[in-house]
Design a protein around this motif. Structure first.
Motif, mmCIF file in Angstrom:
data_model
loop_
_atom_site.group_PDB
_atom_site.id
_atom_site.type_symbol
_atom_site.label_atom_id
_atom_site.label_comp_id
_atom_site.label_asym_id
_atom_site.label_seq_id
_atom_site.Cartn_x
_atom_site.Cartn_y
_atom_site.Cartn_z
ATOM 1 N N ASP A 87 0.858 -1.182 0.000
ATOM 2 C CA ASP A 87 0.000 0.000 0.000
ATOM 3 C C ASP A 87 0.897 1.236 0.000
ATOM 4 O OD1 ASP A 87 -1.799 2.022 0.283
ATOM 5 O OD2 ASP A 87 -2.477 1.464 2.303
ATOM 6 N N PRO A 88 1.016 1.929 -1.148
ATOM 7 C CA PRO A 88 1.903 3.104 -1.210
ATOM 8 C C PRO A 88 1.574 4.167 -0.158
ATOM 9 C CG PRO A 88 1.172 2.473 -3.403
ATOM 10 C CD PRO A 88 0.363 1.660 -2.437
ATOM 11 N N LYS A 89 0.337 4.178 0.322
ATOM 12 C CA LYS A 89 -0.068 5.175 1.310
ATOM 13 C C LYS A 89 0.284 4.765 2.734
ATOM 14 C CE LYS A 89 -3.910 6.940 -1.496
ATOM 15 N NZ LYS A 89 -5.375 7.199 -1.554
ATOM 16 N N SER A 90 0.940 3.612 2.874
ATOM 17 C CA SER A 90 1.256 3.135 4.213
ATOM 18 C C SER A 90 2.442 3.855 4.843
ATOM 19 C CB SER A 90 1.524 1.627 4.187
ATOM 20 O OG SER A 90 2.680 1.339 3.421
ATOM 21 N N LEU A 91 3.193 4.626 4.062
ATOM 22 C CA LEU A 91 4.289 5.408 4.634
ATOM 23 C C LEU A 91 3.739 6.403 5.639
ATOM 24 C CD1 LEU A 91 6.718 6.304 1.688
ATOM 25 C CD2 LEU A 91 7.207 4.858 3.659
ATOM 26 N N ARG A 92 4.380 6.473 6.791
ATOM 27 C CA ARG A 92 3.947 7.392 7.838
ATOM 28 C C ARG A 92 5.095 8.327 8.199
ATOM 29 N NH1 ARG A 92 -0.108 5.917 6.219
ATOM 30 N NH2 ARG A 92 -1.867 4.916 7.282
ATOM 31 N N ARG A 93 4.753 9.585 8.410
ATOM 32 C CA ARG A 93 5.758 10.610 8.683
ATOM 33 C C ARG A 93 6.001 10.754 10.185
ATOM 34 N NH1 ARG A 93 3.912 15.302 5.431
ATOM 35 N NH2 ARG A 93 2.382 15.568 7.088
ATOM 36 N N CYS A 94 7.243 11.025 10.555
ATOM 37 C CA CYS A 94 7.569 11.303 11.954
ATOM 38 C C CYS A 94 6.804 12.541 12.400
ATOM 39 C CB CYS A 94 9.071 11.528 12.116
ATOM 40 S SG CYS A 94 9.568 12.092 13.763
ATOM 41 N N VAL A 100 10.910 12.918 7.974
ATOM 42 C CA VAL A 100 11.269 11.577 7.495
ATOM 43 C C VAL A 100 10.067 10.640 7.566
ATOM 44 C CG1 VAL A 100 13.665 11.883 8.204
ATOM 45 C CG2 VAL A 100 12.050 10.782 9.762
ATOM 46 N N TYR A 101 10.142 9.566 6.764
ATOM 47 C CA TYR A 101 9.033 8.616 6.636
ATOM 48 C C TYR A 101 9.484 7.209 7.007
ATOM 49 C CZ TYR A 101 6.347 12.165 4.113
ATOM 50 O OH TYR A 101 5.671 13.312 3.765
ATOM 51 N N TYR A 102 8.496 6.400 7.412
ATOM 52 C CA TYR A 102 8.728 4.988 7.728
ATOM 53 C C TYR A 102 7.611 4.159 7.124
ATOM 54 C CZ TYR A 102 11.933 6.940 11.162
ATOM 55 O OH TYR A 102 12.952 7.632 11.769
ATOM 56 N N CYS A 103 7.976 2.917 6.714
ATOM 57 C CA CYS A 103 6.977 2.044 6.111
ATOM 58 C C CYS A 103 6.175 1.277 7.152
ATOM 59 C CB CYS A 103 7.631 1.057 5.147
ATOM 60 S SG CYS A 103 8.788 -0.082 5.923
ATOM 61 N N GLY A 104 6.620 1.334 8.397
ATOM 62 C CA GLY A 104 5.885 0.656 9.451
ATOM 63 C C GLY A 104 6.513 0.907 10.808
ATOM 64 N N VAL A 105 5.857 0.395 11.851
ATOM 65 C CA VAL A 105 6.313 0.612 13.219
ATOM 66 C C VAL A 105 7.677 -0.027 13.454
ATOM 67 C CG1 VAL A 105 5.807 0.158 15.650
ATOM 68 C CG2 VAL A 105 3.956 0.779 14.090
ATOM 69 N N ALA A 106 7.906 -1.198 12.862
ATOM 70 C CA ALA A 106 9.179 -1.891 13.074
ATOM 71 C C ALA A 106 10.358 -1.046 12.586
ATOM 72 C CB ALA A 106 9.157 -3.236 12.352
ATOM 73 N N CYS A 107 10.232 -0.455 11.404
ATOM 74 C CA CYS A 107 11.307 0.388 10.869
ATOM 75 C C CYS A 107 11.481 1.656 11.703
ATOM 76 C CB CYS A 107 11.036 0.740 9.412
ATOM 77 S SG CYS A 107 11.561 -0.543 8.233
ATOM 78 N N GLN A 108 10.367 2.207 12.155
ATOM 79 C CA GLN A 108 10.451 3.413 12.972
ATOM 80 C C GLN A 108 11.197 3.142 14.273
ATOM 81 O OE1 GLN A 108 6.725 5.161 14.112
ATOM 82 N NE2 GLN A 108 7.643 7.146 14.542
ATOM 83 N N ARG A 109 10.876 2.026 14.926
ATOM 84 C CA ARG A 109 11.546 1.681 16.182
ATOM 85 C C ARG A 109 13.033 1.387 15.950
ATOM 86 N NH1 ARG A 109 6.844 -2.304 18.744
ATOM 87 N NH2 ARG A 109 5.540 -0.608 19.580
#
Length: 428
Positions: A87-94, A100-109
């Motif tokens: 889902d291209p819209k799944s990127l979430r911004r800090c 910056v953006y992350y594709c999910g919680v795991a990458c953000q952590r």
């Protein structure tokens, strides 16, 4: 767009398209309405594309800001682009830095231990990137009388202190309806007024840094603008120095040196952008008390052979290069080599700027290997205060334009005078 090479263009220009979202500019009999800080008044100057008629796929201001932001949409941890996600819209911004953006919680952590070191700075980067649209569409440029420099202006704090009614000028920019339009379409929450005020000030320094650094070079080499007309060559000029440039953009030099005999600043480079300053260099003396901008699209050694040696253009009293980047890779150095040798062999007073100490050391090493006499290097008191991120790897210390300078003159073997001992005549 990494600081090691050339700085990217400020932002995506606004195409001039019809429709209710992009109001038509008001008719004006004279030039742009500008205030004494140098900003075009946003209420009276609706942005128009530098490439009218081009179709960027932008029909509204919201589209424009989305296009700007798309450049930065990738996961900073795993580097995946939106197209590579289910889902291209799944990127979430800090939420803290809005950068910056992350594709999910795991990458953000996983990324947080590194990102937390730079999050606050990256917030400023993201803010300035948006606010620059206001400056870029109106561009910080001087039209009305502003204070002349006093002898005690040693840096930006002193420069701002001499500006009359600074708070009122900044307030007018912040209160303009285009600032409101910006935050209604940016897709990000509007920051506090104090944050916006500081952002505008940083962007003012970013624009004025280039002409003021030229003035610094004149002072370093003891070149006296009041003694005779001067010519300055900006070598390696590109879209960074010439995109949307107006003929009045370097008038800060006149306030730096009131009563000067006339200055011509010639932009020379293969990537010079066509515009108001795309006009031939002067063969005769320029207008007294004014700064005249001209340009040449091509390599500097070709310009020298075809124009300077044939007296179609004046020999420079000073040569300036903003982030030449010849240290970055062998190919760039090879491209710069004819120019570097020309500057050395003709004993032309030269000032180059770099982003950081690492680039400073690498550039000094190359100049030493070319047996060039370096007459000085130091932190630039008029470096841009606008932080810029390394695009592909944001979690690094931001860079600042023209942070350091290198001054050099002639071959190392020659008994060239040191800074402060130079004659004002940089000509014959």
């Amino acid at each position: 767009g990494a600081p090691g090479s050339r700085r990217p263009a400020p932002c995506v220009p606004v195409p001039h398209v019809p429709g209710p979202c992009l109001p038509k500019p008001a008719a004006r009999a004279v030039g742009p309405d500008m205030d004494s800080l140098g900003f075009q008044a946003m209420d009276n100057n609706v942005p128009v594309s530098v490439a009218q008629g081009s179709d960027f796929g932008i029909r509204t201001y919201f589209d424009m800001f989305q296009k700007m932001e798309d450049t930065f949409k990738f996961c900073v941890e795993c580097k995946k682009l939106p197209d590579a996600l289910p889902d291209p819209k799944s990127l979430r911004r800090c939420k803290r830095c809005q950068n910056v953006y992350y594709c999910g919680v795991a990458c953000q952590r996983a990324n947080w231990p590194l990102h937390k070191k730079f999050c606050k700075k990256l917030k400023l980067v993201a803010l300035d990137r948006l606010v620059e649209w206001l400056v870029f569409t109106g561009r910080a440029r001087d039209a009305s009388p502003a204070p002349r420099w006093g002898p005690d202006v040693k840096g930006w704090e002193d420069w701002f202190a001499m500006q009359g009614q600074l708070e009122e000028k900044l307030g007018a920019v912040l209160g303009g309806r285009y600032m409101t339009l910006l935050w209604a379409n940016a897709g990000k929450p509007r920051p506090e007024e104090g944050e916006l005020r500081e952002s505008v000030k940083r962007l003012v320094t970013d624009f004025h840094s280039r002409p003021v650094t030229i003035g610094l070079g004149l002072r370093l080499f003891g070149i006296e603008p009041l003694a005779k007309p001067l010519t300055v060559h900006v070598v390696g000029a590109s879209h960074v120095e010439t995109l949307n440039t107006r003929a009045t953009d370097y008038d800060e030099l006149t306030r730096m040196f009131p009563g000067h005999q006339g200055m011509e600043v010639v932009m020379v480079g293969v990537d010079v952008v066509d515009g108001p300053i795309m006009r031939p260099p002067l063969a005769a003396l320029g207008p007294r008390g004014r700064v005249y901008l001209s340009s040449y699209k091509g390599l500097y050694h070709d310009f020298w052979e075809g124009h300077v040696e044939t007296q179609l253009a004046a020999r420079p009293d000073l040569v300036v290069g903003f982030h030449p980047g010849f240290h970055a890779c062998p190919d760039l150095l090879e491209g710069w080599l004819p120019t570097l040798l020309l500057l050395r062999d003709y004993c032309l007073p030269t000032l180059f700027t770099v982003y950081n100490e690492q680039e400073l050391k690498a550039s000094l090493q190359i100049l030493a290997e070319l047996e060039t006499r370096v007459t000085g290097c130091a932190a630039n008191p008029f470096a841009s205060l606008r932080p810029e991120q390394v695009y592909s790897s944001p979690n690094k210390a931001p860079a600042y334009c023209s942070s350091y300078y290198i001054a050099f003159l002639g071959p190392a073997a020659a008994e060239a005078p040191r800074i402060g001992e130079l004659e004002g005549d940089g000509g014959d």
